[in-house]
Design a protein around this motif. Structure first.
Motif, PDB file in Angstrom:
ATOM      1  N   LEU A 193       0.823  -1.210   0.000  1.00 53.84           N
ATOM      2  CA  LEU A 193       0.000   0.000   0.000  1.00 53.84           C
ATOM      3  C   LEU A 193       0.858   1.262   0.000  1.00 53.84           C
ATOM      4  N   SER A 204      -5.505   2.872  -1.043  1.00 55.44           N
ATOM      5  CA  SER A 204      -6.403   3.135   0.100  1.00 55.44           C
ATOM      6  C   SER A 204      -6.315   4.586   0.556  1.00 55.44           C
ATOM      7  N   GLY A 216      -4.628  -0.753   7.459  1.00 55.41           N
ATOM      8  CA  GLY A 216      -5.208  -1.180   6.196  1.00 55.41           C
ATOM      9  C   GLY A 216      -6.472  -2.000   6.254  1.00 55.41           C
TER      10      GLY A 216
END
Length: 460
Positions: free
Chosen positions: A237, A243, A328
């Motif tokens: 990520l 995200s 996350g």
């Protein structure tokens, strides 16, 4: 000129906002960015720069979110094997002005290949540095872990030693601004304070004070660190900038008669205290008290399945959802407050027995005869002292370790005080071990009993 520190509890993550003359910069921001936006309004400044000291392994970076919201440019160290998609690369000696603040880049690899530090100068008094943002290279009381490259362990430990020599040369007056405080998984011996200087650390930080490079390397490669499986997701990520959201609403309430409590469609996580879990909990649920979520959720939960929280209140569930989002986990679909209403709705509940020192003492003769005393502390804690005959498995390793372990038909789980033991006991129950209890008080209680029986060992 100002420096604000923003702490993320649980992760013991420290980020910073610095500013001068209407401009501001962030160092290592977290994903939920409201605190930074609020500070910018309070200081009447505009966020123009975001500096990352390295690609974080233990939390999702907020840098791409801030960049989207403010237009600020994100700066990152020499690109690792997987480049940082949303950042501009900085190199040794690069300088940046934020009002009367000047930041100078130092490449400080070792913890990670892309690690950099940012030296802070006041341009009105430029001769000596005011401070340095050290990321995970130098902490207060410790230095960064160097085990992320197991095939290069001696090389990266040596790189960290060399990086620390650069930090030494900044001068004893410089204030240290690390990316983590005590309790972080990124170091083992951090002091329980968040203020220090280069000079103080040279006098009191054992690893930082070491002057023999080979001795430092040997010391670092002999350390024991744990590598939670969620770190890989954080690396992905934080390389891709995925995200990128800053909104984490309170999870909606789930009614007592919902099939989610029995269908196994969601991961049920009980974030209440370990004693509340012991009294009554949903079968198959994880016990991970709110204060332990950041440390242990990433060991047991998966990113593909929805999460349902059992909480004390909607506010506790909201805070837990934010904590989970920082590592996350975005699929928190709801919460239910307590278990009383579940019982009145006819939902099945279980309990987890808690036992005390006298019970454990009375069972010692049964070790290996159908009873297992399972110590789930870290290996360093276990080696420093344990009950003779206890089986060791770190709590986070249990899901994988169970396949190779031979546990008795009855298992008593212990840790330092009972909290990690409760987490581990819930994992055992999920894995099909019906006769599990927790030694409440655990090692702390064992050391305080009035007499020490023959079965005790402070170090084995």
């Amino acid at each position: 000129m100002f420096v604000h520190k923003i702490k993320s509890d649980g992760l013991s993550h420290l980020s910073y906002m610095i500013g001068s003359n209407g401009q501001a910069a962030l160092i290592d921001p977290r994903r939920d960015v409201d605190a930074y936006m609020d500070l910018a309004r309070e200081e009447d400044c505009r966020i123009t720069h975001v500096f990352e000291t390295h690609r974080n392994e233990d939390l999702v970076s907020g840098a791409p979110v801030i960049s989207q919201l403010t237009g600020a440019t994100v700066y990152h160290g020499p690109q690792p094997a997987q480049p940082i998609a949303y950042a501009t690369t900085v190199r040794e000696g690069d300088k940046f002005r934020i009002g009367k603040i000047e930041l100078t880049v130092l490449e400080t690899p070792g913890h990670t290949d892309d690690s950099v530090s940012y030296v802070l100068h006041d341009t009105d008094n430029p001769e000596r540095a005011v401070g340095v943002f050290t990321g995970d290279a130098l902490f207060i009381g410790d230095v960064g872990r160097t085990d992320f490259y197991p095939d290069r362990e001696r090389e990266v430990a040596g790189l960290l030693f060399d990086s620390l020599q650069k930090l030494r040369r900044i001068g004893p007056q410089a204030i240290i601004y690390p990316a983590h405080g005590a309790g972080s998984v990124c170091g083992a011996g951090m002091a329980d304070r968040e203020f220090s200087t280069i000079g103080h650390e040279l006098a009191n930080n054992q690893r930082f004070a070491m002057q023999d490079r080979e001795a430092f390397i040997e010391a670092k490669i002999s350390e024991n660190h744990y590598l939670p499986p969620y770190f890989k997701e954080m690396e992905r990520l934080n390389a891709e900038g995925g995200s990128a959201t800053s909104r984490f609403p309170t999870p909606p309430p789930v009614p007592s008669d919902s099939r989610l409590f029995t269908s196994h469609e969601a991961q049920i996580v009980d974030i209440r205290s370990e004693t509340d879990f012991a009294a009554a909990h949903v079968p198959g649920s994880y016990c991970i008290p709110q204060g332990m979520l950041a440390a242990f959720a990433g060991w047991f939960l998966n990113y593909q399945t929805d999460i349902l929280l059992i909480s004390d209140s909607a506010e506790q569930a909201r805070q837990a959802a934010v904590t989970l989002s920082r590592i996350g986990f975005d699929r928190v679909i709801g919460h239910h407050a307590g278990t009383v209403s579940l019982a009145t709705a006819g939902q099945s509940l279980e309990s987890l027995p808690l036992v005390e020192t006298r019970t454990v003492e009375s069972r010692l003769a049964d070790i290996g005869k159908g009873w297992t005393l399972l110590d789930v502390r870290s290996i360093d804690e276990f080696n420093a002292g344990h009950i003779e005959g206890a089986t060791h498995a770190y709590a986070g390793h249990l899901p994988d370790a169970l396949a190779e372990m031979s546990l008795g038909s009855r298992v008593t789980v212990m840790c330092g005080s009972g909290m990690r033991a409760s987490i581990a006991a819930s994992v055992l129950k999920r894995a099909g071990y019906p006769n599990v209890d927790v030694y409440y008080g655990s090692w702390a209680a064992w050391n305080k009993r009035e007499s020490r029986p023959a079965g005790a060992s402070r170090a084995a």
